[in-house]
Design a protein around this motif. Structure first.
Motif, PDB file in Angstrom:
ATOM      1  N   TRP A   1       0.863  -1.177   0.000  1.00  0.00           N
ATOM      2  CA  TRP A   1       0.000   0.000   0.000  1.00  0.00           C
ATOM      3  C   TRP A   1       0.900   1.227   0.000  1.00  0.00           C
ATOM      4  N   LYS A   2       0.740   2.064  -0.964  1.00  0.00           N
ATOM      5  CA  LYS A   2       1.603   3.242  -1.094  1.00  0.00           C
ATOM      6  C   LYS A   2       0.931   4.477  -0.524  1.00  0.00           C
ATOM      7  N   GLN A   3       1.741   5.464  -0.185  1.00  0.00           N
ATOM      8  CA  GLN A   3       1.228   6.748   0.255  1.00  0.00           C
ATOM      9  C   GLN A   3       0.830   7.564  -0.972  1.00  0.00           C
ATOM     10  N   LEU A   4       0.028   8.566  -0.722  1.00  0.00           N
ATOM     11  CA  LEU A   4      -0.352   9.505  -1.779  1.00  0.00           C
ATOM     12  C   LEU A   4       0.440  10.791  -1.598  1.00  0.00           C
ATOM     13  N   VAL A   5       0.587  11.531  -2.664  1.00  0.00           N
ATOM     14  CA  VAL A   5       1.179  12.857  -2.580  1.00  0.00           C
ATOM     15  C   VAL A   5       0.199  13.828  -3.220  1.00  0.00           C
ATOM     16  N   ARG A   6      -0.133  14.872  -2.494  1.00  0.00           N
ATOM     17  CA  ARG A   6      -0.975  15.946  -3.034  1.00  0.00           C
ATOM     18  C   ARG A   6      -0.020  17.069  -3.396  1.00  0.00           C
ATOM     19  N   TRP A   7       0.354  17.141  -4.682  1.00  0.00           N
ATOM     20  CA  TRP A   7       1.310  18.137  -5.141  1.00  0.00           C
ATOM     21  C   TRP A   7       0.661  19.518  -5.143  1.00  0.00           C
ATOM     22  N   LEU A   8       1.417  20.525  -4.779  1.00  0.00           N
ATOM     23  CA  LEU A   8       0.925  21.899  -4.833  1.00  0.00           C
ATOM     24  C   LEU A   8       0.965  22.380  -6.281  1.00  0.00           C
ATOM     25  N   ASP A   9      -0.024  23.177  -6.655  1.00  0.00           N
ATOM     26  CA  ASP A   9      -0.025  23.767  -7.997  1.00  0.00           C
ATOM     27  C   ASP A   9       1.170  24.692  -8.181  1.00  0.00           C
ATOM     28  N   GLN A  10       1.513  25.410  -7.098  1.00  0.00           N
ATOM     29  CA  GLN A  10       2.649  26.328  -7.145  1.00  0.00           C
ATOM     30  C   GLN A  10       3.507  26.098  -5.903  1.00  0.00           C
ATOM     31  N   PRO A  11       4.552  25.257  -6.015  1.00  0.00           N
ATOM     32  CA  PRO A  11       5.443  25.058  -4.862  1.00  0.00           C
ATOM     33  C   PRO A  11       5.973  26.398  -4.381  1.00  0.00           C
ATOM     34  N   ARG A  12       6.300  26.455  -3.087  1.00  0.00           N
ATOM     35  CA  ARG A  12       6.785  27.708  -2.514  1.00  0.00           C
ATOM     36  C   ARG A  12       7.804  27.426  -1.422  1.00  0.00           C
ATOM     37  N   VAL A  13       8.611  28.429  -1.137  1.00  0.00           N
ATOM     38  CA  VAL A  13       9.601  28.331  -0.076  1.00  0.00           C
ATOM     39  C   VAL A  13       8.910  28.635   1.249  1.00  0.00           C
ATOM     40  N   VAL A  14       9.177  27.802   2.257  1.00  0.00           N
ATOM     41  CA  VAL A  14       8.676  28.029   3.609  1.00  0.00           C
ATOM     42  C   VAL A  14       9.873  28.123   4.537  1.00  0.00           C
ATOM     43  N   VAL A  15       9.689  28.846   5.647  1.00  0.00           N
ATOM     44  CA  VAL A  15      10.788  29.036   6.587  1.00  0.00           C
ATOM     45  C   VAL A  15      10.437  28.421   7.934  1.00  0.00           C
ATOM     46  N   GLU A  16      11.462  28.065   8.673  1.00  0.00           N
ATOM     47  CA  GLU A  16      11.273  27.483   9.999  1.00  0.00           C
ATOM     48  C   GLU A  16      10.408  28.418  10.856  1.00  0.00           C
ATOM     49  N   GLY A  17       9.417  27.838  11.520  1.00  0.00           N
ATOM     50  CA  GLY A  17       8.523  28.611  12.373  1.00  0.00           C
ATOM     51  C   GLY A  17       7.271  29.109  11.667  1.00  0.00           C
ATOM     52  N   GLU A  18       7.296  29.134  10.346  1.00  0.00           N
ATOM     53  CA  GLU A  18       6.113  29.568   9.582  1.00  0.00           C
ATOM     54  C   GLU A  18       4.966  28.582   9.815  1.00  0.00           C
ATOM     55  N   LYS A  19       3.773  29.110   9.892  1.00  0.00           N
ATOM     56  CA  LYS A  19       2.604  28.248  10.054  1.00  0.00           C
ATOM     57  C   LYS A  19       1.952  28.047   8.690  1.00  0.00           C
ATOM     58  N   ILE A  20       1.651  26.794   8.387  1.00  0.00           N
ATOM     59  CA  ILE A  20       0.939  26.481   7.153  1.00  0.00           C
ATOM     60  C   ILE A  20      -0.396  25.852   7.523  1.00  0.00           C
ATOM     61  N   GLN A  21      -1.353  25.952   6.603  1.00  0.00           N
ATOM     62  CA  GLN A  21      -2.678  25.394   6.845  1.00  0.00           C
ATOM     63  C   GLN A  21      -3.079  24.501   5.686  1.00  0.00           C
ATOM     64  N   VAL A  22      -3.821  23.454   6.042  1.00  0.00           N
ATOM     65  CA  VAL A  22      -4.333  22.529   5.044  1.00  0.00           C
ATOM     66  C   VAL A  22      -5.806  22.266   5.353  1.00  0.00           C
TER      67      VAL A  22
END
Length: 153
Positions: free
Chosen positions: A92-113
């Motif tokens: 059973w493999k994992q899935l990947v939900r690719w972003l339409d536009q990859p972006r740089v994130v920095v340590e401590g930044e909060k992301i939401q899904v």
């Protein structure tokens, strides 16, 4: 497998689905997003059965290209099956939900899904508002607050 680097030290449980207690189909426009927000998240033209926004802090900065998705099923009596990357089960493999536009994130930044599901699928969406858009909205709000109001009797 291809090389990858996790941006968080620990995975988050973005959504839980209890197959023994699947929610009823919400009415059109009925709020289905967890929390205090009164929003109706739709999938396939009708409200999702359930929706949730999760927030996590970035532990390792770099390019955010997508979200790795896997599941764990609790079968009861301490028996859990999963397709997590650390699982010895390899068919059973994992899935990947690719972003339409990859972006740089920095340590401590909060992301939401945003995650939601219906009878047939689970959906995972990155929630990102570019800083320029936030700055533009804030500036507009400040301008509106500074504009004199004219009162007429």
């Amino acid at each position: 497998q291809f090389p990858r680097r996790w941006r968080t030290n620990e995975p988050i449980a973005a959504i839980e689905v209890d197959l023994a207690n699947v929610p009823e189909q919400p009415g059109d426009g009925e709020p289905n997003l967890e929390g205090d927000v009164k929003l109706c998240i739709r999938m396939g033209g009708k409200p999702a059965l359930r929706a949730k926004v999760s927030t996590v802090s970035i532990d390792s900065g770099g390019m955010l290209s997508g979200y790795g998705i896997w599941w764990a099923a609790d079968l009861g009596n301490g028996h859990v099956v999963t397709n997590s990357p650390s699982s010895p089960q390899r068919s059973w493999k994992q899935l990947v939900r690719w972003l339409d536009q990859p972006r740089v994130v920095v340590e401590g930044e909060k992301i939401q899904v945003l995650t939601c599901y219906n009878d047939h699928q689970v959906n995972v969406e990155d929630i990102f508002v570019p800083k320029e858009v936030v700055d533009e909205v804030v500036q507009k709000q400040r301008q509106e607050a500074e504009e004199p109001t004219l009162e007429v009797d």
